[in-house]
Design an enzyme around this catalytic site. Structure first.
Site, PDB file in Angstrom:
ATOM      1  N   ASN A 130      32.699  34.803  47.549  1.00  0.00           N
ATOM      2  CA  ASN A 130      31.692  34.596  48.691  1.00  0.00           C
ATOM      3  C   ASN A 130      31.282  36.365  48.985  1.00  0.00           C
ATOM      4  O   ASN A 130      30.269  36.707  49.226  1.00  0.00           O
ATOM      5  CB  ASN A 130      32.255  34.375  50.132  1.00  0.00           C
ATOM      6  CG  ASN A 130      32.424  33.015  50.316  1.00  0.00           C
ATOM      7  OD1 ASN A 130      31.339  32.353  50.417  1.00  0.00           O
ATOM      8  ND2 ASN A 130      33.629  32.485  50.055  1.00  0.00           N
ATOM      9  N   ASP A 231      37.591  30.418  46.778  1.00  0.00           N
ATOM     10  CA  ASP A 231      37.824  30.587  48.423  1.00  0.00           C
ATOM     11  C   ASP A 231      36.732  30.268  49.095  1.00  0.00           C
ATOM     12  O   ASP A 231      35.542  30.337  48.746  1.00  0.00           O
ATOM     13  CB  ASP A 231      38.320  32.069  48.588  1.00  0.00           C
ATOM     14  CG  ASP A 231      38.309  32.438  49.957  1.00  0.00           C
ATOM     15  OD1 ASP A 231      39.402  31.634  50.451  1.00  0.00           O
ATOM     16  OD2 ASP A 231      37.783  33.200  50.683  1.00  0.00           O
ATOM     17  N   GLU A 267      38.165  25.225  48.132  1.00  0.00           N
ATOM     18  CA  GLU A 267      38.607  25.337  49.547  1.00  0.00           C
ATOM     19  C   GLU A 267      37.500  24.952  50.439  1.00  0.00           C
ATOM     20  O   GLU A 267      36.753  25.786  50.764  1.00  0.00           O
ATOM     21  CB  GLU A 267      39.319  26.444  50.016  1.00  0.00           C
ATOM     22  CG  GLU A 267      39.699  26.403  51.506  1.00  0.00           C
ATOM     23  CD  GLU A 267      39.825  27.872  52.048  1.00  0.00           C
ATOM     24  OE1 GLU A 267      40.537  27.930  53.151  1.00  0.00           O
ATOM     25  OE2 GLU A 267      39.094  28.835  51.532  1.00  0.00           O
TER      26      GLU A 267
END
Length: 532
Positions: A130, A231, A267
């Protein structure tokens, strides 16, 4: 030759007792399939094992404890971020190609990979796509290029693409609704930072970003890493699940072109319906947040309500866990680094039984470091995240291996004995975890099998009896959800002939699953029998 012993008591020679005849069990042999269905152990390196006496866990500490991890029955390790970073959690990466100096060196990682593979353990790394940290050289280079464009200056070949490597906006009016941004000091433009002001967001539409990610993936796969944990994947594009899934599909292709056997788990903290959408990306797994005890509707948690009369919630969870993954690999878990630990200091039997229920689920299970010895910690509200990252208390003498607690933690309580003492206690949480993982490793049907229902009687017997079939082999799993009542089951009438494994959470009564004179079995409270 495998060692055959009776009951739950090592060295016990008694053939009969209060629950009937003891049943012989094989407590050594395994039947581990070399695929991506694994028992993963999540490690926050900072708080795991300190190898050099500086109070900080490190990669050499993980190497030192690989036999411990293997002996417990874990066949995979997920390392939380280990790259250079300015934070304790290390999700603000300053250099993706170096190991944080407090954790060790790249040579330490290479040694860890090699030692894992010698033990049949797969190693996956946390990969943060990200954002990077604001101190990352990529961010410095991107700002310089963007400022040249703003000034009307031409970019060199080396600078092209870097001006939009991150999500930059030249005025407040350009910032989309729902995005969090910070101004670049005295420069008149902004960068997106949805997680923290020191975590600038990558522009995932930029082909140059894709090329850099491909290099990064290849670098670690060439080192021998077996895959990645990704993530916060649903925030790749905060406004669109579809675009996030499309990016994940590209990522999956990049990885599998290099190593088709690599494992990817993402996730996506959301509902089963949303998680199912992410499986269409082709990535192997996405964490099943509906099984975590942080979820008020958790099938594991709620199945224990009303003296076990809600056990249908667990059966529904077993089916949902498989259905949401489609052709992928389910990834159930009870807790992790983002939520309060599930262990109860008041009810070790209940905590044990919840882990037993997790261990009967399909897919790759994930266990947070320290849960195996009953560590506790809560976060959320005014309770900091550091509370769920306290060090394991090894109890090896003179503080050997023990790490210092993070300074911001407000809880640092160990309700149960240290690791060394629990390893020597047959009735400990540690040894119960070890038994759960052993049974899972002995019976590949548990992780991979097709489920069918034999019997479910939640009103009276509090019984769940299911079958799992894999590659022509079938096992039965019989679960007594009652915390107080014994349960007699005629398992042979369902076509099974013997008990091959037993899990009994109630250790205070020296309880066990006993064979009765009519060849039925008596299950004590909170227990599971595996039959073939």
């Amino acid at each position: 030759m495998s060692l055959i012993i009776t009951g739950l008591c090592l060295g016990c020679t008694e053939k009969n007792g209060p629950y009937g005849k003891h049943i012989e069990e094989d407590l050594t042999s395994t039947n581990i399939v070399d695929d991506n269905y694994r028992n993963y152990y999540e490690i926050f390196v900072r708080s795991f094992y300190d190898s050099n006496g500086d109070g900080i866990g490190d990669l050499q500490g993980v190497i030192h404890k690989l036999d411990y991890i293997q002996d417990l029955g874990f066949t995979g390790i997920w390392l939380m971020p280990i790259n250079s970073s300015t934070s304790y959690h290390k999700y603000d990466v300053t250099d993706y190609y170096t190991i944080d100096k407090n954790y060790g060196t790249m040579e330490d990682l290479e040694e860890l990979i090699s030692e894992c593979h010698e033990r049949g353990i797969k190693l996956i790394l946390d990969l943060v796509l990200n954002h990077s940290g604001s101190s990352n050289k990529w961010f410095t280079k991107a700002k310089a290029a963007h400022e040249k464009v703003m000034a009307g200056l031409p970019l060199t070949e080396d600078e092209k693409g870097w001006d939009s490597f991150y999500c930059f906006y030249d005025s407040k009016d350009e910032i989309p609704n729902g995005k969090t941004c910070q101004p670049v000091s005295n420069k008149g433009y902004y960068y997106e930072c949805n997680f923290s002001s020191n975590m600038p967001e990558f522009n995932l539409d930029n082909p140059l970003v894709h090329e850099e990610f491909k290099k990064l993936i290849k670098f670690y796969l060439d080192k021998g890493v077996d895959g990645f944990r990704l993530d916060a994947v649903k925030y790749y594009y905060m406004e669109s699940h579809q675009k996030s899934v499309e990016f994940l599909s590209k990522f999956n292709t990049w990885v599998k072109e290099i190593n088709p056997k690599a494992y990817i788990v993402g996730e996506c903290w959301d509902s089963a319906e949303i998680i199912s959408q992410y499986y269409t990306s082709g990535c192997d797994s996405f964490f099943n947040f509906t099984t975590s005890t942080n979820n008020s509707t958790s099938g594991v948690l709620n199945s224990l309500n009303l003296e076990g009369k809600m056990l249908n919630r667990y059966y529904d969870a077993l089916l949902s866990n498989i259905e949401m993954a489609g052709s992928g690999i389910p990834a159930p878990f009870l807790d992790n680094h983002d939520m309060s630990r599930y262990t109860s200091s008041a009810s070790p039997n209940k905590s044990k039984f919840q882990y037993a229920l997790l261990s009967m689920m399909n897919g790759s299970t994930f266990t947070y470091y320290g849960d195996e010895v009953g560590m506790i910690g809560s976060n959320g509200g005014d309770r900091p995240d550091e509370n769920v990252r306290i060090p394991i208390y090894w109890g090896e003498g003179n503080g050997l291996g023990d790490c210092k607690t993070l300074s911001a933690a407000t809880e640092n309580v160990y309700p149960y004995d240290p690791v060394k003492d629990q390893m020597e206690d047959e009735d400990s949480i540690y040894n119960f975890y070890k038994k759960c993982l052993l049974i899972r490793n002995q019976n590949p049907e548990i992780a991979r099998g097709k489920i069918s229902l034999v019997e479910m009687d939640r009103e009276e017997k509090k019984l769940l009896f299911i079958e799992k079939e894999y590659n022509g082999s079938k096992i039965g799993i019989i679960i007594n959800f009652s915390p107080t009542n014994n349960l007699n089951v005629d398992f042979q009438s369902a076509g099974f002939s013997k008990v091959v494994g037993q899990l009994v959470a109630d250790s205070n009564k020296n309880a066990y699953i006993g064979l009765q004179k009519n060849n039925s079995i008596l299950l004590p409270p909170y227990s599971i029998a595996i039959v073939k």
